[in-house]
Enzyme design. Structure first.
Site, PDB file in Angstrom:
ATOM      1  N   GLY A   1       0.999  -1.198  -0.016  1.00 46.49           N
ATOM      2  CA  GLY A   1      -0.085   0.060  -0.115  1.00 46.49           C
ATOM      3  C   GLY A   1       0.852   1.086   0.045  1.00 46.49           C
ATOM      4  O   GLY A   1       1.600   1.334  -0.637  1.00 46.49           O
TER       5      GLY A   1
ATOM      6  N   SER B   1       3.111   3.339   2.410  1.00 46.67           N
ATOM      7  CA  SER B   1       4.007   3.158   3.556  1.00 46.67           C
ATOM      8  C   SER B   1       3.709   4.425   4.634  1.00 46.67           C
ATOM      9  O   SER B   1       3.639   4.482   5.785  1.00 46.67           O
ATOM     10  CB  SER B   1       5.172   2.704   3.523  1.00 46.67           C
ATOM     11  OG  SER B   1       6.045   3.754   2.975  1.00 46.67           O
TER      12      SER B   1
ATOM     13  N   CYS C   1       6.017  -5.300   0.605  1.00 44.60           N
ATOM     14  CA  CYS C   1       6.262  -3.957  -0.073  1.00 44.60           C
ATOM     15  C   CYS C   1       6.240  -2.926   0.842  1.00 44.60           C
ATOM     16  O   CYS C   1       7.110  -2.561   1.472  1.00 44.60           O
ATOM     17  CB  CYS C   1       5.084  -3.796  -1.301  1.00 44.60           C
ATOM     18  SG  CYS C   1       5.994  -2.601  -2.401  1.00 44.60           S
TER      19      CYS C   1
ATOM     20  N   ARG D   1      12.691   3.829  -0.869  1.00 42.16           N
ATOM     21  CA  ARG D   1      11.431   3.822  -1.422  1.00 42.16           C
ATOM     22  C   ARG D   1      11.193   4.360  -3.060  1.00 42.16           C
ATOM     23  O   ARG D   1      12.096   5.062  -3.549  1.00 42.16           O
ATOM     24  CB  ARG D   1      10.336   4.800  -0.846  1.00 42.16           C
ATOM     25  CG  ARG D   1      10.258   4.188   0.853  1.00 42.16           C
ATOM     26  CD  ARG D   1       9.292   5.267   1.391  1.00 42.16           C
ATOM     27  NE  ARG D   1       8.015   5.424   0.733  1.00 42.16           N
ATOM     28  CZ  ARG D   1       7.385   6.530   0.715  1.00 42.16           C
ATOM     29  NH1 ARG D   1       7.810   7.516   1.108  1.00 42.16           N
ATOM     30  NH2 ARG D   1       6.163   6.575  -0.163  1.00 42.16           N
TER      31      ARG D   1
ATOM     32  N   ILE E   1       5.013  -3.537  -7.550  1.00 41.83           N
ATOM     33  CA  ILE E   1       4.213  -2.185  -7.886  1.00 41.83           C
ATOM     34  C   ILE E   1       4.748  -1.065  -6.933  1.00 41.83           C
ATOM     35  O   ILE E   1       4.651  -0.939  -5.892  1.00 41.83           O
ATOM     36  CB  ILE E   1       2.595  -2.460  -7.079  1.00 41.83           C
ATOM     37  CG1 ILE E   1       2.174  -3.705  -7.896  1.00 41.83           C
ATOM     38  CG2 ILE E   1       1.887  -1.211  -7.388  1.00 41.83           C
ATOM     39  CD1 ILE E   1       0.699  -4.088  -7.373  1.00 41.83           C
TER      40      ILE E   1
ATOM     41  N   HIS F   1       4.392  -8.622  -4.662  1.00 42.42           N
ATOM     42  CA  HIS F   1       3.287  -8.854  -4.071  1.00 42.42           C
ATOM     43  C   HIS F   1       2.672 -10.223  -4.498  1.00 42.42           C
ATOM     44  O   HIS F   1       1.845 -10.410  -5.250  1.00 42.42           O
ATOM     45  CB  HIS F   1       2.192  -7.765  -4.777  1.00 42.42           C
ATOM     46  CG  HIS F   1       2.250  -6.468  -4.081  1.00 42.42           C
ATOM     47  ND1 HIS F   1       1.466  -6.042  -3.265  1.00 42.42           N
ATOM     48  CD2 HIS F   1       3.083  -5.502  -4.512  1.00 42.42           C
ATOM     49  CE1 HIS F   1       1.495  -4.810  -2.893  1.00 42.42           C
ATOM     50  NE2 HIS F   1       2.624  -4.534  -3.751  1.00 42.42           N
TER      51      HIS F   1
ATOM     52  N   GLU G   1       0.512 -11.904  -2.745  1.00 41.32           N
ATOM     53  CA  GLU G   1      -0.789 -12.260  -2.784  1.00 41.32           C
ATOM     54  C   GLU G   1      -1.634 -11.876  -4.170  1.00 41.32           C
ATOM     55  O   GLU G   1      -3.010 -12.376  -4.326  1.00 41.32           O
ATOM     56  CB  GLU G   1      -1.518 -11.195  -1.708  1.00 41.32           C
ATOM     57  CG  GLU G   1      -1.822  -9.848  -2.010  1.00 41.32           C
ATOM     58  CD  GLU G   1      -0.353  -8.843  -2.063  1.00 41.32           C
ATOM     59  OE1 GLU G   1       0.660  -9.426  -2.093  1.00 41.32           O
ATOM     60  OE2 GLU G   1      -0.313  -7.792  -2.276  1.00 41.32           O
TER      61      GLU G   1
HETATM   62  N1  GLN Z   1       5.338   3.135  -3.022  1.00 41.62           N
HETATM   63  C1  GLN Z   1       4.996   2.535  -1.827  1.00 41.62           C
HETATM   64  C2  GLN Z   1       5.658   3.195  -0.678  1.00 41.62           C
HETATM   65  O1  GLN Z   1       6.600   3.713  -0.824  1.00 41.62           O
HETATM   66  C3  GLN Z   1       4.801   0.947  -1.714  1.00 41.62           C
HETATM   67  C4  GLN Z   1       4.066   0.279  -2.793  1.00 41.62           C
HETATM   68  C5  GLN Z   1       3.431  -1.129  -2.635  1.00 41.62           C
HETATM   69  O2  GLN Z   1       3.352  -1.215  -1.391  1.00 41.62           O
HETATM   70  N2  GLN Z   1       2.996  -1.509  -3.634  1.00 41.62           N
HETATM   71  O3  GLN Z   1       5.133   3.037   0.428  1.00 41.62           O
END
Ligand code: GLN
Length: 185
Positions: free
Chosen positions: A46, A48, A78, A104, A133, A169, A171
């Site tokens: 998601g 962070s 992630c 990140r 992602i 990911h 999942e």
């Molecule tokens: N780009 C998101 C972050 O820096 C991480 C992306 C993800 O969890 N797919 O938190």
């Protein structure tokens, strides 16, 4: 077995069918009380920064650190891997439980998200289509951290004791092999 899914934001629901097929009970965790009721925890992908904000606001960081320190298995996917890391973009981490440092969004913008074929001998996977992602790059792993898989030179699936972190990911793929491994820890 009750497997927590940190449900403050992000891709936590996608883990539920995997956990159900593994015959364990998924529990969405949004507060300190439900944190106390689980046997292990998945911190999903998601954003962070958003999850970190809510974790702080809901007073969950210390209880989480205590449970991890006392041996509760945890898997960061992630953004979850970012939250577990000891260092994020050169600064002190959020949960700061796993001796890795991450950068990140190191592979580029959302549009640079992609699938990479990786090999994971530990899980018997020769050409696993790992879905990245807007992933972080793990640019350093500390002592005692095992690298189970890499993308080019970068570690993408690491473990220390009962802590797992993947920058992709699992999942989103159909098989349950990662969830089964996590549950076995
Ligand atoms: N780009 C998101 C972050 O820096 C991480 C992306 C993800 O969890 N797919 O938190």
């Amino acid at each position: 077995m009750r497997v927590g899914l940190l449900g403050l934001q992000g891709a936590f629901l996608d883990h539920i069918p995997h956990l159900e097929r593994c015959k364990v009970t998924p529990v969405v965790v949004r507060d300190v009380q439900s944190l106390a009721s689980i046997d292990r925890l998945i911190i999903p992908g998601g954003e962070s920064t958003v999850m970190a904000k809510f974790l702080r606001e809901f007073g969950m960081i210390e209880p989480l650190q205590e449970r991890i320190a006392s041996g509760m298995p945890v898997w960061g996917v992630c953004a979850g891997a970012i939250l577990l890391a000891g260092q994020i973009d050169g600064s002190r981490g959020i949960i700061d439980a796993l001796a890795i440092s991450v950068i990140r969004n190191a592979y580029g913008r959302q549009i640079a998200s992609d699938t990479h074929s990786i090999q994971i001998a530990l899980l018997g996977l020769k050409e696993y289509p790992a879905i990245f992602i807007r992933a972080p790059r793990i640019n350093c792993v500390g002592q005692g951290v095992t690298v189970h898989a890499s993308r080019d030179q970068d570690p993408v699936f690491v473990q220390k004791d009962r802590m797992l972190a993947s920058t992709f990911h699992p999942e989103l793929n159909a098989d349950d092999v990662f969830h089964r491994y996590f549950i076995s820890l």
